[in-house]
Design an enzyme around this catalytic site. Structure first.
Site, PDB file in Angstrom:
ATOM      1  N   PHE A 134       0.602  -0.877   0.093  1.00  0.00           N
ATOM      2  CA  PHE A 134       0.092  -0.246   0.073  1.00  0.00           C
ATOM      3  C   PHE A 134       0.644   1.473   0.383  1.00  0.00           C
ATOM      4  CE2 PHE A 134      -3.252   3.111   1.600  1.00  0.00           C
ATOM      5  CZ  PHE A 134      -4.504   2.881   1.629  1.00  0.00           C
ATOM      6  N   ASP A 188       1.557  -5.702   8.721  1.00  0.00           N
ATOM      7  CA  ASP A 188       1.126  -4.567   8.433  1.00  0.00           C
ATOM      8  C   ASP A 188      -0.492  -5.254   8.142  1.00  0.00           C
ATOM      9  OD1 ASP A 188      -1.799  -3.264   7.085  1.00  0.00           O
ATOM     10  OD2 ASP A 188      -0.307  -1.555   6.141  1.00  0.00           O
ATOM     11  N   TYR A 242     -10.620   0.671  10.778  1.00  0.00           N
ATOM     12  CA  TYR A 242     -11.996   0.376  10.752  1.00  0.00           C
ATOM     13  C   TYR A 242     -12.452  -0.140   9.257  1.00  0.00           C
ATOM     14  CZ  TYR A 242      -8.204   3.041   7.727  1.00  0.00           C
ATOM     15  OH  TYR A 242      -7.665   3.495   6.903  1.00  0.00           O
ATOM     16  N   LYS A 243     -11.257  -0.905   9.233  1.00  0.00           N
ATOM     17  CA  LYS A 243     -11.136  -2.026   8.099  1.00  0.00           C
ATOM     18  C   LYS A 243     -12.608  -3.189   8.383  1.00  0.00           C
ATOM     19  CE  LYS A 243      -8.018  -0.642   5.013  1.00  0.00           C
ATOM     20  NZ  LYS A 243      -6.731  -0.537   5.007  1.00  0.00           N
ATOM     21  N   ARG A 248     -12.672  -5.199  -6.467  1.00  0.00           N
ATOM     22  CA  ARG A 248     -12.919  -5.772  -5.418  1.00  0.00           C
ATOM     23  C   ARG A 248     -13.151  -6.246  -4.061  1.00  0.00           C
ATOM     24  NH1 ARG A 248      -7.951  -3.224  -0.732  1.00  0.00           N
ATOM     25  NH2 ARG A 248      -9.912  -2.429   0.162  1.00  0.00           N
TER      26      ARG A 248
HETATM   27  C1  LIG Z   1      -6.018   0.553   4.854  1.00  0.00           C
HETATM   28  C2  LIG Z   1      -4.261   0.962   5.068  1.00  0.00           C
HETATM   29  C3  LIG Z   1      -3.757   1.850   5.345  1.00  0.00           C
HETATM   30  C4  LIG Z   1      -3.591   3.536   5.563  1.00  0.00           C
HETATM   31  O1  LIG Z   1      -3.633   3.798   6.798  1.00  0.00           O
HETATM   32  P1  LIG Z   1      -4.350   5.031   7.237  1.00  0.00           P
HETATM   33  O2  LIG Z   1      -3.010   5.988   8.445  1.00  0.00           O
HETATM   34  O3  LIG Z   1      -5.241   4.401   8.929  1.00  0.00           O
HETATM   35  O4  LIG Z   1      -4.897   6.089   6.681  1.00  0.00           O
HETATM   36  C5  LIG Z   1      -2.560   1.602   5.276  1.00  0.00           C
HETATM   37  N1  LIG Z   1      -2.301   0.322   5.183  1.00  0.00           N
HETATM   38  C6  LIG Z   1      -2.512  -0.563   4.444  1.00  0.00           C
HETATM   39  C7  LIG Z   1      -2.045  -1.790   4.109  1.00  0.00           C
HETATM   40  C8  LIG Z   1      -3.860  -0.789   4.142  1.00  0.00           C
HETATM   41  O5  LIG Z   1      -4.552  -1.187   3.712  1.00  0.00           O
END
Ligand SMILES: *Cc1c(COP(=O)(O)O)cnc(C)c1O
Length: 428
Positions: free
Chosen positions: A132, A213, A238-239, A388
């Site tokens: 990401f 992560d 939040y996911k 997705r």
């Molecule tokens: C959703 C997601 C993020 C988002 O990070 P925030 O700091 O909450 O905005 C980061 N890394 C991955 C792999 C994600 O899926």
């Protein structure tokens, strides 16, 4: 369920729903009539219990003002620690190894600032080319802050097919120049679940620290971070955990690292009994709490309290079992109903190698997603070519999946997507 034997009829979808032990949890969520939500791995839905604990914290503010920190329904001063204890079983950690704080990206900054210790020849960070972007930006800036050029010091393992990252390739890249490895547990696009235990053992055998992560696995896939010896991890709530937009994140530090000074210190990392001594000498918490920075975002944490209750009642083992079955059912239906329409299933098929979502590749993915939304199905588009779909164990039914695939089939047969531009929206 032992008796799964694919059948494309709607009656079979309904039969699977009848056999679903978790079906009662759906009633606890706010679902929009007629709409099929398959985006719970981007933003989970609001549940009545999450709403309740949020309202209780608002009530504490309303009626107690400053005393809400120590009194009331959910004393705010201990809320991050309390939520850490409650989240620990989801990642296979000890209660004191987890804290709810910050966001995914800020927690990565904190952990990289703490655990990236370049020394001698070991100056590089190993990541992967499919990670990401926010994680990559954070690592690039951490390198720059230490005076290293990210072009040279951030090594990104290549994907052989643009979808997966092979564990063998990651291990081959764990050279004597690597100080730290940062990887996703589940890749956000293809849904590949990495072998966390093996990668941790291989990193440690080479004297390298490793952190994960967990955004796309926490709440969907069981973990054993402590047992596997993972050094640290961080994730979104939040996911899959349904704590609401911008909900505060989670962080795990293996207890063998307790006492390590946080790279980014702040007063909420203090030992609780020392914090209000207001000394300029920092006395960090002995636990994962040390890696907090400032005042917690209480109203963005409170929903997680109610939400986590359901995970404990449902049990992660049952959630994973349903998630594996409902994603398999989705893939079987896609292959049966959408054959010859240009779709490729881009996620691994083996249970032990996939997370909680299905990755459907199509050259018209962006506009197919728009047509799905117009037809009351909420997917996620991920550039360049991925639809997705996440059927979530707590609130998605097999009938939802059946209905969604039928709507998608109609879109393809009628070429409904052609009226849209094949371009993503601002928020995809
Ligand atoms: C959703 C997601 C993020 C988002 O990070 P925030 O700091 O909450 O905005 C980061 N890394 C991955 C792999 C994600 O899926």
């Amino acid at each position: 369920m032992s008796s799964y034997s694919f059948d494309p009829s709607q009656a079979y979808a309904k039969q699977l729903d009848e056999q679903d032990e978790l079906s009662a949890f759906r009633n606890e969520f706010y679902l929009q009539p007629g709409s099929i939500y398959l985006d719970g791995n981007s933003l989970g839905l609001l549940s009545k219990r999450a709403e309740k604990t949020l309202l209780e914290s608002l009530e504490d503010w309303k009626t107690q003002g400053i005393d809400g920190w120590m009194q009331g329904n959910h004393p705010w001063f201990y809320l991050s620690e309390r939520l850490g204890e409650l989240s620990a079983p989801l990642v296979g950690a000890k209660p004191e190894e987890v804290i709810v704080t910050g966001s995914t990206t800020t927690n990565l900054h904190q952990l990289a600032a703490t655990f990236y210790q370049p020394e001698g020849k070991r100056t590089k960070i190993l990541a992967d080319e499919l990670n990401f972007p926010s994680d990559i930006y954070a690592l690039q800036s951490q390198l720059r802050l230490r005076g290293y050029d990210p072009e040279e010091h951030l090594v990104r393992v290549k994907s052989r097919d643009g979808r997966m990252i092979e564990e063998d390739d990651i291990i081959a890249a764990m050279t004597e120049e690597i100080a730290l490895v940062i990887l996703p547990t589940v890749l956000y696009r293809s849904g590949q679940l990495l072998d966390i235990e093996r990668l941790t053992a291989e990193a440690h055998a080479r004297g390298i620290m490793i952190g994960f992560d967990g955004c796309h696995s926490v709440g969907a896939v069981p973990h054993a971070f402590s047992k596997w010896g993972v050094d640290f991890a961080y994730w979104c709530n939040y996911k899959y955990l349904n704590s609401g937009p911008g909900g505060v994140g989670g962080l795990y530090v293996n207890e063998q690292h307790f006492g390590r000074l946080p790279g980014l210190a702040g007063w909420f990392g203090s030992r609780k009994d020392k914090q209000f001594d207001m000394e300029h000498r920092f006395t960090p918490s002995e636990h994962a709490g040390a890696y907090q920075i400032g005042t917690p975002h209480v109203l963005s944490m409170a929903p997680l309290l109610g939400s986590l209750e359901m995970f404990h009642e449902a049990s992660l083992a049952k959630l994973r079992a349903k998630s594996l079955l409902i994603t398999k059912y989705l893939m079987d239906l896609v292959e049966h109903e959408l054959a010859g329409m240009g779709f490729t299933i881009g996620n691994p098929r083996e249970d032990q190698r996939r997370g909680g979502h299905v990755c459907l590749e199509h050259e018209d993915a962006a506009r197919i997603c728009k047509a799905l939304k117009e037809n009351g199905v909420v997917p996620d588009f991920r550039a360049p070519n991925v639809v997705r779909l996440a059927p979530v164990a707590l609130y998605t039914t097999y009938n939802d999946v059946w209905e969604a695939v039928m709507r998608l089939k109609t879109i393809m047969v009628e070429k409904q997507y052609e009226k849209f531009e094949n371009k993503r929206g601002v928020v995809a």
